[in-house]
Motif scaffolding. Structure first.
Motif, PDB file in Angstrom:
ATOM      1  N   SER A 107       0.813  -1.218   0.029  1.00  0.00           N
ATOM      2  CA  SER A 107       0.037  -0.178   0.066  1.00  0.00           C
ATOM      3  C   SER A 107       0.883   1.272   0.027  1.00  0.00           C
ATOM      4  CB  SER A 107      -0.938  -0.032   1.233  1.00  0.00           C
ATOM      5  OG  SER A 107      -0.185  -0.125   2.371  1.00  0.00           O
ATOM      6  N   GLY A 111       1.187   1.569  -4.053  1.00  0.00           N
ATOM      7  CA  GLY A 111       0.093   2.085  -3.975  1.00  0.00           C
ATOM      8  C   GLY A 111      -0.112   3.619  -3.745  1.00  0.00           C
ATOM      9  N   LEU A 112       0.951   4.158  -2.925  1.00  0.00           N
ATOM     10  CA  LEU A 112       0.912   5.719  -2.778  1.00  0.00           C
ATOM     11  C   LEU A 112       1.495   6.290  -3.915  1.00  0.00           C
ATOM     12  CD1 LEU A 112       0.273   7.589  -0.360  1.00  0.00           C
ATOM     13  CD2 LEU A 112       2.557   7.387   0.184  1.00  0.00           C
ATOM     14  N   THR A 115      -0.826   6.113  -7.230  1.00  0.00           N
ATOM     15  CA  THR A 115      -2.012   7.091  -6.940  1.00  0.00           C
ATOM     16  C   THR A 115      -1.479   8.467  -7.246  1.00  0.00           C
ATOM     17  OG1 THR A 115      -2.898   5.312  -5.630  1.00  0.00           O
ATOM     18  CG2 THR A 115      -3.755   7.464  -5.441  1.00  0.00           C
ATOM     19  N   LEU A 124      -4.751  11.668  -2.181  1.00  0.00           N
ATOM     20  CA  LEU A 124      -3.967  10.651  -1.532  1.00  0.00           C
ATOM     21  C   LEU A 124      -4.764  10.705  -0.030  1.00  0.00           C
ATOM     22  CD1 LEU A 124      -0.081  11.348  -2.149  1.00  0.00           C
ATOM     23  CD2 LEU A 124      -1.680   9.588  -3.024  1.00  0.00           C
ATOM     24  N   ASN A 127      -5.750   6.860   0.763  1.00  0.00           N
ATOM     25  CA  ASN A 127      -4.463   6.103   0.778  1.00  0.00           C
ATOM     26  C   ASN A 127      -4.093   6.069   2.188  1.00  0.00           C
ATOM     27  OD1 ASN A 127      -4.787   6.766  -2.200  1.00  0.00           O
ATOM     28  ND2 ASN A 127      -3.045   5.369  -2.350  1.00  0.00           N
ATOM     29  N   TYR A 128      -3.921   7.607   2.755  1.00  0.00           N
ATOM     30  CA  TYR A 128      -3.312   7.577   3.858  1.00  0.00           C
ATOM     31  C   TYR A 128      -4.284   6.978   5.027  1.00  0.00           C
ATOM     32  CZ  TYR A 128       0.529  10.357   2.349  1.00  0.00           C
ATOM     33  OH  TYR A 128       1.592  10.919   1.662  1.00  0.00           O
ATOM     34  N   SER A 262      -8.735   5.393  -4.434  1.00  0.00           N
ATOM     35  CA  SER A 262      -7.687   5.359  -3.482  1.00  0.00           C
ATOM     36  C   SER A 262      -7.880   3.640  -3.124  1.00  0.00           C
ATOM     37  CB  SER A 262      -7.699   6.041  -2.031  1.00  0.00           C
ATOM     38  OG  SER A 262      -7.291   7.328  -2.464  1.00  0.00           O
ATOM     39  N   THR A 266      -4.943   0.732  -4.226  1.00  0.00           N
ATOM     40  CA  THR A 266      -4.340   0.168  -3.045  1.00  0.00           C
ATOM     41  C   THR A 266      -4.622  -1.258  -2.952  1.00  0.00           C
ATOM     42  OG1 THR A 266      -4.457   2.183  -1.624  1.00  0.00           O
ATOM     43  CG2 THR A 266      -3.736   0.368  -0.594  1.00  0.00           C
TER      44      THR A 266
END
Length: 312
Positions: A107, A111-112, A115, A124, A127-128, A262, A266
């Protein structure tokens, strides 16, 4: 094609630079270990600390987002866990380790990065939010199951198991960075500007250094072990997890565009190096997990491209 060229290939090009540098002996493996220690113990925790400290908690923690992502994650775990035991006749500790490879998507590093390149830093937030729960929740789940599987018949008490889980989770620098970020966020963010300037300098190095280091680490992996469990983990990580997340996000929770991106991006990432680290920590499923990290990371170049085309 533009998504492949502009978004995905630059990320994997940095990974490839790290791989080529170590493969050509331009960078020694101890130096790669140093890079990864810097990234995992300092730069990435600073990135997570900064992001969580400034996160709009009420907007980020959407129940539909979390349910969509983690339902897919745990479905992938159980698919790999029961597949390893019932189809490939693996012992339960091996099955837990293989299941962990299926549940723990990359992730952060992949992933970050993907994205951000695809949709910008403003996309983001989701994501966070996912990342803030990712390591504590999944490590806690994996460690609890592994300790239970290993202690059957040995009478390990619930309190001893809880201490083992807490120790393993709270000793991770990523979790420490996340917890400190929450503390600053909830306190109203009273830290001075010069402090944040220093954090920004370290955090800005996190993703490129970590991706380069990941490439160097992948040199050590070989496609070994049973091909069946490796392909099972790869399919669960790259197909099952994002499909479930997509279906729940679009048909059940009706996530907005940013949250859906997101969650699905991820979910569509390959297993992270943590999958091998978990297997190494317990000494079971190491060859399968190492091979799955390598195979799925390579395959995700194309599957991630496909998901970026599907997403709005």
């Amino acid at each position: 094609m533009s998504a492949l060229l502009d978004v995905i290939l630059p990320v994997f090009l940095v990974i490839g630079f790290g791989y080529a540098a170590v493969r050509a002996n331009l960078l020694a493996e101890p130096a790669v270990d140093g890079l990864m220690r810097f990234a995992q113990n300092f730069a990435v925790p600073c990135l997570l600390f900064r992001s969580i400290a400034h996160l709009d908690l009420s907007a980020a923690y959407d129940l539909g987002l979390m349910t969509s992502f983690y339902s897919g994650a745990f479905a992938s775990f159980f698919a790999c866990f029961f597949g390893a035991m019932l189809i490939f006749r693996r012992a339960m500790p091996d099955a837990v380790s293989i299941g962990f490879a299926g549940v723990f998507s990359n992730s952060l590093l992949l992933g970050l990065a993907i994205t951000e390149r695809a949709y910008g830093t403003a996309a983001l937030q989701g994501n966070y939010a996912i990342i803030s729960l990712h390591a504590p929740l999944l490590y806690g789940f994996g460690i609890a199951l592994m300790e239970w599987a290993r202690s059957r018949g040995h009478g390990l008490s619930a309190s001893a198991l809880l201490r083992q889980i807490s120790r393993a989770i709270l000793s991770q620098s990523l979790v420490i960075g996340i917890l400190l970020g929450f503390a600053v966020n909830l306190s109203g963010n009273p830290l001075p500007g010069f402090f944040w300037s220093g954090i920004d300098m370290v955090a800005s190095a996190a993703i490129p250094v970590a991706l380069f280091g990941l490439g160097g680490v992948l040199v050590r992996y070989r496609i070994e072990g049973d091909i069946g469990p490796v392909m099972l983990v790869t399919a669960a990580s790259l197909v099952l997890h994002p499909v479930i997340t997509w279906v729940l996000g679009t048909q059940v929770f009706y996530l907005d565009t940013a949250a859906l991106r997101s969650a699905v991006v991820t979910a569509a990432m390959a297993p992270g190096v943590n999958a091998y680290m978990f297997a190494h920590m317990y000494g079971v499923g190491k060859r399968v997990n190492a091979s799955a990290v390598l195979v799925a990371t390579a395959a995700s170049i194309f599957t991630a491209w496909g998901w970026l085309h599907i997403l709005p």
